[in-house]
Write a protein that holds these residues in place. Structure first.
Motif, PDB file in Angstrom:
ATOM      1  N   LEU A  75       0.816  -1.229   0.000  1.00  0.00           N
ATOM      2  CA  LEU A  75       0.000   0.000   0.000  1.00  0.00           C
ATOM      3  C   LEU A  75       0.842   1.268   0.000  1.00  0.00           C
ATOM      4  O   LEU A  75       0.374   2.315  -0.441  1.00  0.00           O
ATOM      5  CB  LEU A  75      -0.918   0.023   1.229  1.00  0.00           C
ATOM      6  CG  LEU A  75      -1.938  -1.105   1.326  1.00  0.00           C
ATOM      7  CD1 LEU A  75      -2.762  -0.961   2.596  1.00  0.00           C
ATOM      8  CD2 LEU A  75      -2.841  -1.110   0.102  1.00  0.00           C
ATOM      9  N   GLU A 100      -8.085   0.290  -1.222  1.00  0.00           N
ATOM     10  CA  GLU A 100      -6.724   0.822  -1.380  1.00  0.00           C
ATOM     11  C   GLU A 100      -5.857  -0.112  -2.215  1.00  0.00           C
ATOM     12  O   GLU A 100      -5.081   0.323  -3.047  1.00  0.00           O
ATOM     13  CB  GLU A 100      -6.073   1.028  -0.003  1.00  0.00           C
ATOM     14  CG  GLU A 100      -6.695   2.171   0.763  1.00  0.00           C
ATOM     15  CD  GLU A 100      -6.012   2.408   2.109  1.00  0.00           C
ATOM     16  OE1 GLU A 100      -4.801   2.179   2.222  1.00  0.00           O
ATOM     17  OE2 GLU A 100      -6.723   2.802   3.047  1.00  0.00           O
ATOM     18  N   VAL A 104      -4.066  -0.376  -6.754  1.00  0.00           N
ATOM     19  CA  VAL A 104      -2.606  -0.504  -6.880  1.00  0.00           C
ATOM     20  C   VAL A 104      -2.276  -1.720  -7.761  1.00  0.00           C
ATOM     21  O   VAL A 104      -1.441  -1.657  -8.665  1.00  0.00           O
ATOM     22  CB  VAL A 104      -1.949  -0.684  -5.483  1.00  0.00           C
ATOM     23  CG1 VAL A 104      -0.471  -1.044  -5.602  1.00  0.00           C
ATOM     24  CG2 VAL A 104      -2.138   0.573  -4.643  1.00  0.00           C
TER      25      VAL A 104
END
Ligand SMILES: C[S@@+](CC[C@H](N)C(=O)[O-])C[C@H]1O[C@@H](n2cnc3c(N)ncnc32)[C@H](O)[C@@H]1O
Length: 210
Positions: A75, A100, A104
């Motif tokens: 993260l 989150e 990514v």
């Protein structure tokens, strides 16, 4: 004695999602590196990433020429590579907010690349009672089969490896399978989520080409 490694049991299922001729793949939350080692037999290059120094230390004891082991947090730290053909993760996604981590991972895939992850869902007895009952019965039955295999062959049979006891765990996963499916669909249109028998869900997604 009848205990066995549910994560290792699902390695074969995840490997089926490896695209043909994979050049570079990532294992997020690689732990002591057992699955990355399997990937290393099939892909040109493998990156194993974990934020636990103990786990990366264990993983690095494996003598693999085509794997990098990176200590880092998916993260907050830069990933070891980009344009991955596939990204895998076993029992790490429930350690972090999906909103989150999924963007990514999506950004780190090449177009047409594949994300395949298993992780722990929160218990949802009302909706998943039949599968919970099947898991409880199957756990014991397969435990006996795998124990027999270990006794006869001296190995295999999904035995937990020595590093298992030191593995960082989150025992109260935040989301049910249904909630994971809802979040994943919003973040990664086309993502599929299904409950697996042995207390895991499987999330798969193919990044649209172009
Ligand atoms: C339950 S262990 C599973 C390890 C391994 N995948 C396996 O199947 O044996 C979860 C792993 O995810 C790692 N992890 C959790 N959150 C992470 C994060 N934000 N970035 C990188 N690794 C993380 C933990 O350190 C831990 O090693």
């Amino acid at each position: 004695m009848l205990d066995w490694d549910h994560n290792a049991y699902y390695h074969r299922l995840l490997l089926r999602h490896l695209p043909p001729g994979p050049q570079r793949v990532l294992d997020v939350g690689c732990g002591s590196g057992a699955f990355a080692a399997e990937l290393a037999r099939r892909a040109t290059w493998v990156d194993g990433l974990d934020r636990s120094p103990e786990m990366i230390g264990e993983a690095a004891r494996r003598d693999l020429g085509n794997v990098t082991w990176t200590l880092g947090d998916v993260l907050t730290d830069p990933l070891p590579g980009k344009d991955y053909d596939a990204i895998f993760s076993i029992c790490a996604l429930h350690h972090m907010p999906l909103r989150e981590v999924l963007p990514v991972l999506a950004a780190a895939l090449r177009p047409g690349g594949v994300l395949a992850a298993i992780s722990l869902p929160r218990r949802d007895l009302l909706r998943e009672l039949p599968v919970e009952l099947a898991a409880a019965a199957g756990q014991r039955a397969l435990g006996a089969v795998f124990l027999t295999r270990r006794l006869l062959n001296g190995g295999g049979g999904f035995a937990k490896d020595a590093a298992h006891a030191a593995m960082p765990m989150v025992l109260n996963p935040p989301l049910t399978t249904r909630e994971v499916a809802r979040e994943a669909a919003a973040l990664l249109p086309g993502a599929r989520v299904r409950r697996l028998v042995f207390w895991r869900y499987l999330l798969t997604w193919e990044k649209p080409a172009g």
